[in-house]
Design a protein around this motif. Structure first.
Motif, PDB file in Angstrom:
ATOM      1  N   PHE A  99       0.840  -1.193   0.000  1.00 28.41           N
ATOM      2  CA  PHE A  99       0.000   0.000   0.000  1.00 28.41           C
ATOM      3  C   PHE A  99       0.885   1.256   0.000  1.00 28.41           C
ATOM      4  N   LYS A 100       0.287   2.377  -0.370  1.00 33.28           N
ATOM      5  CA  LYS A 100       1.027   3.635  -0.369  1.00 33.28           C
ATOM      6  C   LYS A 100       1.565   3.965   1.020  1.00 33.28           C
ATOM      7  N   VAL A 101       2.816   4.379   1.048  1.00 31.78           N
ATOM      8  CA  VAL A 101       3.432   4.871   2.275  1.00 31.78           C
ATOM      9  C   VAL A 101       3.220   6.368   2.415  1.00 31.78           C
ATOM     10  N   SER A 102       3.263   7.072   1.300  1.00 33.23           N
ATOM     11  CA  SER A 102       3.265   8.543   1.326  1.00 33.23           C
ATOM     12  C   SER A 102       2.002   9.125   1.954  1.00 33.23           C
ATOM     13  N   ASN A 103       0.866   8.448   1.828  1.00 31.48           N
ATOM     14  CA  ASN A 103      -0.380   8.971   2.402  1.00 31.48           C
ATOM     15  C   ASN A 103      -0.820   8.210   3.642  1.00 31.48           C
ATOM     16  N   GLY A 104       0.016   7.290   4.123  1.00 34.99           N
ATOM     17  CA  GLY A 104      -0.300   6.556   5.340  1.00 34.99           C
ATOM     18  C   GLY A 104      -1.104   5.296   5.158  1.00 34.99           C
ATOM     19  N   THR A 181     -11.206  -1.308  -1.332  1.00 39.04           N
ATOM     20  CA  THR A 181     -11.055  -2.055  -2.569  1.00 39.04           C
ATOM     21  C   THR A 181     -11.805  -1.377  -3.705  1.00 39.04           C
ATOM     22  N   ASP A 182     -11.434  -1.709  -4.931  1.00 33.25           N
ATOM     23  CA  ASP A 182     -12.140  -1.197  -6.105  1.00 33.25           C
ATOM     24  C   ASP A 182     -13.605  -1.593  -6.038  1.00 33.25           C
ATOM     25  N   GLY A 183     -14.486  -0.600  -6.030  1.00 28.00           N
ATOM     26  CA  GLY A 183     -15.915  -0.861  -6.049  1.00 28.00           C
ATOM     27  C   GLY A 183     -16.480  -1.400  -4.760  1.00 28.00           C
ATOM     28  N   GLY A 184     -15.648  -1.528  -3.726  1.00 24.64           N
ATOM     29  CA  GLY A 184     -16.118  -2.053  -2.461  1.00 24.64           C
ATOM     30  C   GLY A 184     -16.290  -3.555  -2.421  1.00 24.64           C
ATOM     31  N   TYR A 185     -15.779  -4.263  -3.439  1.00 19.31           N
ATOM     32  CA  TYR A 185     -15.934  -5.709  -3.493  1.00 19.31           C
ATOM     33  C   TYR A 185     -14.901  -6.391  -2.598  1.00 19.31           C
ATOM     34  N   ALA A 186     -15.288  -7.525  -2.018  1.00 23.35           N
ATOM     35  CA  ALA A 186     -14.355  -8.272  -1.162  1.00 23.35           C
ATOM     36  C   ALA A 186     -13.305  -8.996  -1.988  1.00 23.35           C
ATOM     37  N   ALA A 187     -13.705  -9.538  -3.136  1.00 21.06           N
ATOM     38  CA  ALA A 187     -12.785 -10.287  -3.989  1.00 21.06           C
ATOM     39  C   ALA A 187     -12.256  -9.370  -5.080  1.00 21.06           C
ATOM     40  N   VAL A 188     -11.008  -8.992  -4.959  1.00 20.02           N
ATOM     41  CA  VAL A 188     -10.347  -8.115  -5.925  1.00 20.02           C
ATOM     42  C   VAL A 188      -8.939  -8.664  -6.161  1.00 20.02           C
ATOM     43  N   ALA A 189      -8.198  -7.997  -7.013  1.00 23.00           N
ATOM     44  CA  ALA A 189      -6.788  -8.366  -7.187  1.00 23.00           C
ATOM     45  C   ALA A 189      -6.057  -8.140  -5.860  1.00 23.00           C
ATOM     46  N   ARG A 190      -5.363  -9.182  -5.424  1.00 24.43           N
ATOM     47  CA  ARG A 190      -4.632  -9.103  -4.150  1.00 24.43           C
ATOM     48  C   ARG A 190      -3.305  -9.852  -4.276  1.00 24.43           C
ATOM     49  N   SER A 191      -2.395  -9.532  -3.368  1.00 22.76           N
ATOM     50  CA  SER A 191      -1.100 -10.199  -3.335  1.00 22.76           C
ATOM     51  C   SER A 191      -0.582 -10.219  -1.913  1.00 22.76           C
ATOM     52  N   GLY A 192       0.296 -11.188  -1.643  1.00 25.17           N
ATOM     53  CA  GLY A 192       0.890 -11.283  -0.321  1.00 25.17           C
ATOM     54  C   GLY A 192       2.195 -12.051  -0.376  1.00 25.17           C
ATOM     55  N   ILE A 193       2.984 -11.900   0.671  1.00 20.00           N
ATOM     56  CA  ILE A 193       4.310 -12.517   0.753  1.00 20.00           C
ATOM     57  C   ILE A 193       4.495 -13.107   2.138  1.00 20.00           C
ATOM     58  N   GLY A 194       5.221 -14.227   2.217  1.00 21.55           N
ATOM     59  CA  GLY A 194       5.467 -14.838   3.506  1.00 21.55           C
ATOM     60  C   GLY A 194       6.756 -15.631   3.506  1.00 21.55           C
ATOM     61  N   VAL A 195       7.104 -16.141   4.665  1.00 22.72           N
ATOM     62  CA  VAL A 195       8.311 -16.959   4.830  1.00 22.72           C
ATOM     63  C   VAL A 195       7.901 -18.262   5.503  1.00 22.72           C
ATOM     64  N   ASN A 232      -5.990  -4.359  -5.578  1.00 24.98           N
ATOM     65  CA  ASN A 232      -6.694  -3.661  -6.651  1.00 24.98           C
ATOM     66  C   ASN A 232      -5.988  -3.845  -7.996  1.00 24.98           C
ATOM     67  N   LEU A 233      -6.725  -3.643  -9.055  1.00 25.76           N
ATOM     68  CA  LEU A 233      -6.398  -4.213 -10.354  1.00 25.76           C
ATOM     69  C   LEU A 233      -5.023  -3.842 -10.895  1.00 25.76           C
ATOM     70  N   SER A 234      -4.583  -2.610 -10.711  1.00 26.92           N
ATOM     71  CA  SER A 234      -3.357  -2.150 -11.375  1.00 26.92           C
ATOM     72  C   SER A 234      -2.066  -2.603 -10.706  1.00 26.92           C
ATOM     73  N   TRP A 235      -2.119  -3.130  -9.477  1.00 30.80           N
ATOM     74  CA  TRP A 235      -0.887  -3.199  -8.709  1.00 30.80           C
ATOM     75  C   TRP A 235      -0.294  -4.582  -8.501  1.00 30.80           C
ATOM     76  N   PRO A 236      -1.038  -5.617  -8.109  1.00 31.24           N
ATOM     77  CA  PRO A 236      -0.389  -6.924  -7.937  1.00 31.24           C
ATOM     78  C   PRO A 236       0.238  -7.432  -9.229  1.00 31.24           C
ATOM     79  N   SER A 237       1.430  -8.018  -9.112  1.00 35.40           N
ATOM     80  CA  SER A 237       2.148  -8.467 -10.300  1.00 35.40           C
ATOM     81  C   SER A 237       3.342  -9.300  -9.884  1.00 35.40           C
TER      82      SER A 237
END
Length: 280
Positions: A99-104, A181-195, A232-237
């Motif tokens: 998520f954006k850091v610049s706006n908190g 989320t985009d449009g307030g939907y629960a299921a959107v483009a998402r990403s995560g990382i773990g060890v 959200n759609l533009s960011w996970p990759s």
């Protein structure tokens, strides 16, 4: 390098599973070894055109580098906002930041080479980049902390998985915890990382995921600690790079049908990201 076996299959979200669903195969090989592996599965029984990708990365065979984006987290950096032509030898993968850091929005900070944007918050889920190229994922000032070997920190929200269990926040948290989320939907483009318990890295990303599905897949793939990255759609990759023909300019490939072109980190990124290299 000792032989690297294929990761155990991940239990799919949908039952009954389709043939091959959740089964890992080599995504990137180095010296014949599957140092990065991936598996695909359905997010649910209906959205079959939007597969979820699960990636496992062998930590000791790789090194991880944090890049700022041109606009996020903001400021001017010596590290470029793209993977320049001079930085492509040995490149095997790249993936999005948070998520954006610049706006908190991230509820945390971004640290790189001695400089911090925002602030590093106690209790925040954090990717920590070490001088030797290794990556840690943990809770700031509990599992991970600042030290002379730390060259980068990327914080984002609170943990999805802790001590091998999906956290209560995954089930109880709303937008104040997990963002809009985009449009307030629960299921959107998402990403995560773990060890995982061996120190190897797990990434999950796709076009249609709930917070619960993302956390569940990270945990089922072996993550003992995991965190949200961007949504959200533009960011996970997640992008892998094939250097078979031209080692100095490997060909990029998207893991799944993300909307952004696979060349996005070659072209320049508005947001921070991570580049992954094979160790010599």
């Amino acid at each position: 390098m000792p032989p690297i076996p294929l990761h155990a299959p991940v239990q799919p979200l949908v039952s009954p599973a389709q043939a091959g669903e959740g089964v890992f195969s080599a995504l990137v090989r180095e010296k014949g070894q599957p140092v990065i592996q991936s598996a695909l599965m359905r997010p649910d029984s209906y959205d079959t055109g939007f597969p979820v990708g699960v990636v496992w990365m062998k930590q000791h065979a790789l090194r991880f580098t944090l890049h700022p984006g041109a606009l996020e987290p903001g400021g001017t950096w010596a590290v470029p906002a793209s993977i320049t032509p001079s930085e492509r030898v040995g490149l095997v993968a790249a993936y999005n930041g948070g998520f954006k850091v610049s706006n908190g929005d991230s509820h945390g900070g971004f640290y790189l080479d001695g400089r911090t944007i925002g602030y590093l918050r106690d209790g925040a889920a954090s990717e920590v980049f070490h001088r030797d190229g290794s990556l840690s994922v943990g809770v700031w000032n509990e599992d991970v902390r600042m030290g002379p070997d730390v060259v980068g920190v990327r914080q984002c929200l609170v943990p999805l998985v802790r001590d091998g269990r999906v956290t209560g926040d995954v089930y109880n948290g709303g937008t104040e915890t997990w963002g809009f989320t985009d449009g307030g939907y629960a299921a959107v483009a998402r990403s995560g990382i773990g060890v995982d318990r061996h120190g190897d890295i797990v990434y999950v990303g796709g076009r249609l995921l709930t917070v619960q599905s993302l956390a569940t897949l990270l945990q089922r793939a072996g993550a003992v600690t995991a965190m949200m990255l961007d949504i959200n759609l533009s960011w996970p990759s997640f992008i892998s790079y094939d250097a078979t023909r031209t080692p100095s300019d490997p060909v990029p490939h998207n893991l799944v049908n993300f909307v952004r072109a696979a060349t996005r980190y070659y072209d320049g990124s508005s947001r921070d990201f991570v580049a992954v290299y094979a160790r010599p």
